[in-house]
Scaffold this motif. Sequence first.
Motif, PDB file in Angstrom:
ATOM      1  N   THR A   1       0.827  -1.194   0.000  1.00  9.71           N
ATOM      2  CA  THR A   1       0.000   0.000   0.000  1.00  9.71           C
ATOM      3  C   THR A   1       0.870   1.256   0.000  1.00  9.71           C
ATOM      4  OG1 THR A   1      -1.664  -1.227   1.243  1.00  9.71           O
ATOM      5  CG2 THR A   1      -1.894   1.153   1.192  1.00  9.71           C
ATOM      6  N   PHE A   2       1.943   1.256   0.780  1.00 13.62           N
ATOM      7  CA  PHE A   2       2.838   2.405   0.824  1.00 13.62           C
ATOM      8  C   PHE A   2       3.518   2.616  -0.527  1.00 13.62           C
ATOM      9  CE2 PHE A   2       7.035   4.316   1.716  1.00 13.62           C
ATOM     10  CZ  PHE A   2       6.597   5.533   2.209  1.00 13.62           C
ATOM     11  N   GLU A   3       3.923   1.532  -1.160  1.00 13.42           N
ATOM     12  CA  GLU A   3       4.548   1.643  -2.480  1.00 13.42           C
ATOM     13  C   GLU A   3       3.606   2.296  -3.481  1.00 13.42           C
ATOM     14  OE1 GLU A   3       5.607  -2.357  -3.311  1.00 13.42           O
ATOM     15  OE2 GLU A   3       7.208  -2.400  -1.815  1.00 13.42           O
ATOM     16  N   ARG A   4       2.326   1.960  -3.389  1.00 16.94           N
ATOM     17  CA  ARG A   4       1.338   2.570  -4.279  1.00 16.94           C
ATOM     18  C   ARG A   4       1.238   4.078  -4.013  1.00 16.94           C
ATOM     19  NH1 ARG A   4      -2.476  -0.866  -6.819  1.00 16.94           N
ATOM     20  NH2 ARG A   4      -2.091  -3.055  -6.413  1.00 16.94           N
ATOM     21  N   LYS A   5       1.331   4.459  -2.746  1.00 14.86           N
ATOM     22  CA  LYS A   5       1.264   5.879  -2.405  1.00 14.86           C
ATOM     23  C   LYS A   5       2.472   6.627  -2.967  1.00 14.86           C
ATOM     24  CE  LYS A   5      -1.374   5.285   1.880  1.00 14.86           C
ATOM     25  NZ  LYS A   5      -1.333   5.358   3.351  1.00 14.86           N
ATOM     26  N   VAL A   6       3.638   6.020  -2.823  1.00 15.63           N
ATOM     27  CA  VAL A   6       4.850   6.637  -3.348  1.00 15.63           C
ATOM     28  C   VAL A   6       4.733   6.817  -4.857  1.00 15.63           C
ATOM     29  CG1 VAL A   6       7.326   6.305  -3.739  1.00 15.63           C
ATOM     30  CG2 VAL A   6       6.330   5.785  -1.496  1.00 15.63           C
ATOM     31  N   GLU A   7       4.258   5.775  -5.543  1.00 14.97           N
ATOM     32  CA  GLU A   7       4.133   5.840  -6.996  1.00 14.97           C
ATOM     33  C   GLU A   7       3.116   6.907  -7.404  1.00 14.97           C
ATOM     34  OE1 GLU A   7       4.712   5.182 -10.971  1.00 14.97           O
ATOM     35  OE2 GLU A   7       5.927   4.592  -9.236  1.00 14.97           O
TER      36      GLU A   7
ATOM     37  N   VAL B   1       2.345   9.707  -5.770  1.00 18.57           N
ATOM     38  CA  VAL B   1       2.947  11.023  -5.593  1.00 18.57           C
ATOM     39  C   VAL B   1       4.008  11.272  -6.661  1.00 18.57           C
ATOM     40  CG1 VAL B   1       4.311  12.465  -4.046  1.00 18.57           C
ATOM     41  CG2 VAL B   1       2.454  11.077  -3.125  1.00 18.57           C
ATOM     42  N   ARG B   2       4.776  10.236  -7.014  1.00 20.63           N
ATOM     43  CA  ARG B   2       5.800  10.372  -8.044  1.00 20.63           C
ATOM     44  C   ARG B   2       5.176  10.788  -9.373  1.00 20.63           C
ATOM     45  NH1 ARG B   2       8.163   5.651  -7.610  1.00 20.63           N
ATOM     46  NH2 ARG B   2       9.867   6.408  -6.313  1.00 20.63           N
ATOM     47  N   ARG B   3       4.064  10.154  -9.723  1.00 18.61           N
ATOM     48  CA  ARG B   3       3.394  10.491 -10.967  1.00 18.61           C
ATOM     49  C   ARG B   3       2.848  11.917 -10.933  1.00 18.61           C
ATOM     50  NH1 ARG B   3      -0.108   5.048 -12.547  1.00 18.61           N
ATOM     51  NH2 ARG B   3       1.693   3.699 -12.956  1.00 18.61           N
ATOM     52  N   LEU B   4       2.321  12.295  -9.771  1.00 22.70           N
ATOM     53  CA  LEU B   4       1.763  13.636  -9.647  1.00 22.70           C
ATOM     54  C   LEU B   4       2.850  14.693  -9.814  1.00 22.70           C
ATOM     55  CD1 LEU B   4      -0.571  15.557  -8.871  1.00 22.70           C
ATOM     56  CD2 LEU B   4       0.124  15.242  -6.474  1.00 22.70           C
ATOM     57  N   THR B   5       3.972  14.509  -9.141  1.00 24.04           N
ATOM     58  CA  THR B   5       5.026  15.537  -9.164  1.00 24.04           C
ATOM     59  C   THR B   5       5.812  15.535 -10.471  1.00 24.04           C
ATOM     60  OG1 THR B   5       6.504  13.985  -8.001  1.00 24.04           O
ATOM     61  CG2 THR B   5       5.268  15.559  -6.662  1.00 24.04           C
ATOM     62  N   SER B   6       5.833  14.400 -11.163  1.00 22.11           N
ATOM     63  CA  SER B   6       6.573  14.340 -12.427  1.00 22.11           C
ATOM     64  C   SER B   6       5.702  14.708 -13.630  1.00 22.11           C
ATOM     65  CB  SER B   6       7.142  12.939 -12.647  1.00 22.11           C
ATOM     66  OG  SER B   6       6.109  11.994 -12.833  1.00 22.11           O
TER      67      SER B   6
END
Length: 205
Positions: A190-196, A198-203
């Motif tokens: 679940t945490f990995e999904r959150k990181v991904e 946010v990564r997509r949002l900021t990139s």
Amino acid sequence: MSGLRPTEPVERKDVETLKRSLDRRRRDHVRVLALLVVLAHGLRKGEVCRLRVGDLRQIEGQWCLHSTTLKQRNGKVAKRLVPITAPEDLDLLAKYVRQEHGPAPSPDAPLFRTMGKHYPFQIGPMTAKAIDYNLRQALRRAGIKKRITPHSFRHGFASGLLRVGADLKTVADLLGHASLSSTQAYLHTTFERKVEAVRRLTSGA
């Protein structure tokens, strides 16, 4: 064994793809559909094999699976309740029970049984090997390329519960974990999904 691709959690879209690939007019397909419903509610393979017709029951007006866990608590075999709330899932299970067990099923009969097609043509409880076989056939029919096992459904169920905000104790109870430490393993996904996300949002991807 080291060359095998890692298994992946089953997502809701995977379950829906599997269901759409099956024909509800066919007895063998209805059986697989019912099996998918139970797997998608987080039961272990061995727990599915142990299910009896009477384990599908109403508790305070809510249909549930009353599953015997494979893990003992304080030296005793434990039971857990897993609610089944989707009307479509309940309809599938009801259809399957009528089809395989008739209008007045014995509550002690195995919920899932062999088809009795092969020598010695005896109908008995479904085996873990049969669950694997039926799932492989369903995945092939649906054209799903992900490496999915029965445990993938359990993983997807746990991750989905956490994703929608279920607390760790509730998830542990639904999975039949004796310790919260077992449930915490699913937090990583679940945490990995959150990181991904946010990564997509900021990139801007």
